[in-house]
Design a protein around this motif. Structure first.
Motif, PDB file in Angstrom:
ATOM      1  N   ASP A  73     -10.555  41.687   6.524  1.00 42.96           N
ATOM      2  CA  ASP A  73     -11.584  42.542   7.141  1.00 42.96           C
ATOM      3  C   ASP A  73     -12.937  41.829   7.058  1.00 42.96           C
ATOM      4  N   ARG A  74     -13.807  42.131   8.016  1.00 44.23           N
ATOM      5  CA  ARG A  74     -15.151  41.504   8.018  1.00 44.23           C
ATOM      6  C   ARG A  74     -15.911  41.755   6.722  1.00 44.23           C
ATOM      7  N   ALA A  75     -15.656  42.891   6.068  1.00 45.54           N
ATOM      8  CA  ALA A  75     -16.414  43.251   4.866  1.00 45.54           C
ATOM      9  C   ALA A  75     -15.880  42.563   3.615  1.00 45.54           C
ATOM     10  N   GLY A  76     -14.771  41.837   3.756  1.00 43.33           N
ATOM     11  CA  GLY A  76     -14.214  41.129   2.600  1.00 43.33           C
ATOM     12  C   GLY A  76     -12.852  41.650   2.209  1.00 43.33           C
ATOM     13  N   GLU A  77     -12.352  41.082   1.106  1.00 49.70           N
ATOM     14  CA  GLU A  77     -10.985  41.367   0.677  1.00 49.70           C
ATOM     15  C   GLU A  77     -10.796  42.826   0.268  1.00 49.70           C
ATOM     16  N   GLY A  78      -9.651  43.388   0.651  1.00 46.17           N
ATOM     17  CA  GLY A  78      -9.297  44.720   0.166  1.00 46.17           C
ATOM     18  C   GLY A  78     -10.166  45.848   0.691  1.00 46.17           C
ATOM     19  N   LYS A  79     -10.609  45.737   1.929  1.00 49.23           N
ATOM     20  CA  LYS A  79     -11.464  46.788   2.536  1.00 49.23           C
ATOM     21  C   LYS A  79     -11.018  47.042   3.957  1.00 49.23           C
ATOM     22  N   ILE A  80     -11.156  48.297   4.385  1.00 48.08           N
ATOM     23  CA  ILE A  80     -11.134  48.593   5.821  1.00 48.08           C
ATOM     24  C   ILE A  80     -12.494  49.173   6.157  1.00 48.08           C
ATOM     25  N   THR A  81     -13.168  48.587   7.118  1.00 44.52           N
ATOM     26  CA  THR A  81     -14.482  49.109   7.521  1.00 44.52           C
ATOM     27  C   THR A  81     -14.507  49.346   9.012  1.00 44.52           C
ATOM     28  N   SER A  82     -15.170  50.442   9.372  1.00 39.24           N
ATOM     29  CA  SER A  82     -15.338  50.759  10.788  1.00 39.24           C
ATOM     30  C   SER A  82     -16.821  50.615  11.130  1.00 39.24           C
ATOM     31  N   ARG A  83     -17.085  50.251  12.375  1.00 36.47           N
ATOM     32  CA  ARG A  83     -18.485  50.111  12.800  1.00 36.47           C
ATOM     33  C   ARG A  83     -19.206  51.453  12.820  1.00 36.47           C
ATOM     34  N   LEU A  84     -18.458  52.549  12.689  1.00 38.62           N
ATOM     35  CA  LEU A  84     -19.104  53.863  12.617  1.00 38.62           C
ATOM     36  C   LEU A  84     -19.536  54.184  11.193  1.00 38.62           C
ATOM     37  N   GLY A  85     -19.301  53.262  10.263  1.00 35.90           N
ATOM     38  CA  GLY A  85     -19.826  53.431   8.907  1.00 35.90           C
ATOM     39  C   GLY A  85     -18.812  53.862   7.869  1.00 35.90           C
ATOM     40  N   LEU A  86     -17.635  54.247   8.307  1.00 39.54           N
ATOM     41  CA  LEU A  86     -16.606  54.651   7.336  1.00 39.54           C
ATOM     42  C   LEU A  86     -15.972  53.417   6.714  1.00 39.54           C
ATOM     43  N   GLY A  94     -24.106  32.572  22.533  1.00 38.96           N
ATOM     44  CA  GLY A  94     -23.898  33.281  23.797  1.00 38.96           C
ATOM     45  C   GLY A  94     -22.992  32.563  24.776  1.00 38.96           C
ATOM     46  N   ILE A  95     -22.576  31.351  24.434  1.00 35.55           N
ATOM     47  CA  ILE A  95     -21.724  30.585  25.343  1.00 35.55           C
ATOM     48  C   ILE A  95     -20.278  30.681  24.853  1.00 35.55           C
ATOM     49  N   MET A  96     -19.381  30.996  25.766  1.00 38.32           N
ATOM     50  CA  MET A  96     -17.981  31.177  25.376  1.00 38.32           C
ATOM     51  C   MET A  96     -17.341  29.841  25.015  1.00 38.32           C
ATOM     52  N   VAL A  97     -16.627  29.838  23.883  1.00 40.52           N
ATOM     53  CA  VAL A  97     -15.944  28.617  23.463  1.00 40.52           C
ATOM     54  C   VAL A  97     -14.428  28.813  23.616  1.00 40.52           C
ATOM     55  N   THR A  98     -13.731  27.729  23.847  1.00 37.15           N
ATOM     56  CA  THR A  98     -12.279  27.817  24.013  1.00 37.15           C
ATOM     57  C   THR A  98     -11.538  26.892  23.056  1.00 37.15           C
ATOM     58  N   GLU A  99     -12.288  26.232  22.184  1.00 37.38           N
ATOM     59  CA  GLU A  99     -11.673  25.368  21.179  1.00 37.38           C
ATOM     60  C   GLU A  99     -11.996  25.936  19.807  1.00 37.38           C
ATOM     61  N   GLY A 100     -11.125  25.670  18.836  1.00 36.29           N
ATOM     62  CA  GLY A 100     -11.411  26.112  17.466  1.00 36.29           C
ATOM     63  C   GLY A 100     -10.213  26.782  16.844  1.00 36.29           C
ATOM     64  N   SER A 101     -10.355  27.124  15.537  1.00 35.94           N
ATOM     65  CA  SER A 101      -9.253  27.766  14.817  1.00 35.94           C
ATOM     66  C   SER A 101      -8.973  29.125  15.422  1.00 35.94           C
ATOM     67  N   ARG A 102      -7.724  29.493  15.362  1.00 33.21           N
ATOM     68  CA  ARG A 102      -7.365  30.815  15.883  1.00 33.21           C
ATOM     69  C   ARG A 102      -8.081  31.913  15.088  1.00 33.21           C
ATOM     70  N   VAL A 103      -8.120  31.764  13.775  1.00 30.77           N
ATOM     71  CA  VAL A 103      -8.717  32.820  12.951  1.00 30.77           C
ATOM     72  C   VAL A 103     -10.129  32.430  12.506  1.00 30.77           C
ATOM     73  N   VAL A 104     -11.101  33.158  12.990  1.00 35.17           N
ATOM     74  CA  VAL A 104     -12.481  33.067  12.501  1.00 35.17           C
ATOM     75  C   VAL A 104     -12.977  34.519  12.435  1.00 35.17           C
ATOM     76  N   VAL A 105     -13.072  35.032  11.217  1.00 38.78           N
ATOM     77  CA  VAL A 105     -13.480  36.428  11.043  1.00 38.78           C
ATOM     78  C   VAL A 105     -14.924  36.576  11.520  1.00 38.78           C
ATOM     79  N   GLY A 106     -15.190  37.602  12.303  1.00 38.85           N
ATOM     80  CA  GLY A 106     -16.541  37.757  12.837  1.00 38.85           C
ATOM     81  C   GLY A 106     -16.699  39.093  13.545  1.00 38.85           C
ATOM     82  N   ASP A 107     -17.876  39.266  14.137  1.00 38.00           N
ATOM     83  CA  ASP A 107     -18.231  40.569  14.703  1.00 38.00           C
ATOM     84  C   ASP A 107     -18.733  40.422  16.144  1.00 38.00           C
ATOM     85  N   THR A 108     -18.895  41.568  16.788  1.00 39.36           N
ATOM     86  CA  THR A 108     -19.394  41.575  18.162  1.00 39.36           C
ATOM     87  C   THR A 108     -20.909  41.743  18.213  1.00 39.36           C
TER      88      THR A 108
END
Ligand SMILES: Nc1ncnc2c1ncn2[C@@H]1O[C@H](COP(=O)(O)OP(=O)(O)O)[C@@H](O)[C@H]1O
Ligand SMILES: Cc1cn([C@H]2C[C@H](O)[C@@H](COP(=O)(O)O)O2)c(=O)[nH]c1=O
Length: 216
Positions: A40-53, A161-175
């Protein structure tokens, strides 16, 4: 009959929120669940929602065995009625096979949540296996819009802001803005053309050239 259900949709469509709501509804009616996640974006052992829960969850690593974990709980007298799995795209195919076995042999409901495809539009292995094995695949009803106003269906990874098409499949991140790598949900046509909001603004801008009509 117990079920394996895969709730899917692009990033930012409310999957983690629904996972947390589902766990809340089930647990307030006396059922005992186990909640799992992975990276999860917030780190190990968490579920976080963008609505704050958020809630604590059991982290699923590649060598974690969901079947053995649940059997261990049941044989030591713990009660388990259902299972919630967030960020299921990061689970291995073996994890999904273990979940199917839990449904079939232990008659426990398993609710999995995750994106289908990566920034190159290819299915994550965990999601592919869920599509292959789930009793039901459900798309979330609401989702983000592409900058053009169409339904956002495809996850783009962006750098400045520029779309990339190369790189590791997994990169944890946000919108949202913040990290170096970001994600932006686009409609298929704009994903194909790598037309992010930033690029659209730069290339399709109707900004007029300054001129004085009097001297034209
Ligand atoms: N300020 C806000 N007000 C209302 N809804 C919001 C707000 N910010 C985010 N959301 C909604 O929260 C949802 C994203 O939730 P989340 O569970 O984090 O998504 P996912 O797990 O699919 O990435 C989206 O439906 C989004 O529209
Ligand atoms: C497209 C794509 C996404 N990811 C990561 C980015 C986020 O950490 C999660 C998705 O989380 P959400 O709750 O659905 O917003 O997946 C990735 O690692 N690789 C990708 O290609």
């Amino acid at each position: 009959m117990a079920e394996l259900v895969f709730h899917t949709g692009p990033m930012d469509c409310g999957k983690s929120t629904l996972a947390l709501q589902l766990d809340h509804i089930q647990s307030t009616h006396g059922r005992r669940g186990r909640v799992f996640t992975s990276q999860d974006r917030a780190g190990e052992g968490k579920i976080t929602s963008r609505l704050g829960l958020s809630t604590d969850a059991i982290e699923v690593t590649d060598d974690f065995d969901l079947w053995r974990y649940v059997i261990g709980e049941l044989t030591t007298g713990q009660r388990v009625d259902y299972i919630v799995c967030d960020e299921a795209q990061f689970y291995t195919s073996e994890h999904i096979d273990q979940l199917a076995r839990i449904v079939d042999e232990l008659q426990l409901d398993v609710y999995a949540f995750g994106i289908l495809s990566d920034f190159r539009t290819h299915l994550f292995p965990g999601s592919q296996r869920l599509v292959e094995l789930a009793d039901r695949v459900e798309s979330l009803p609401l989702g983000p819009l592409c900058w053009c106003g169409a339904r956002g269906t495809h996850n783009a990874r962006t750098l400045d802001g520029i779309m990339v098409t190369e790189g590791s499949r997994v990169v944890v991140g946000d919108t949202v803005t913040g990290g170096e790598v970001r994600y932006e949900v686009l409609c298929r046509a704009h994903h194909r053309r790598r037309m992010t909001a930033t690029r659209a603004k730069a290339t399709l801008s109707p900004d007029p050239l300054p001129f004085d009509p009097e001297n034209f």
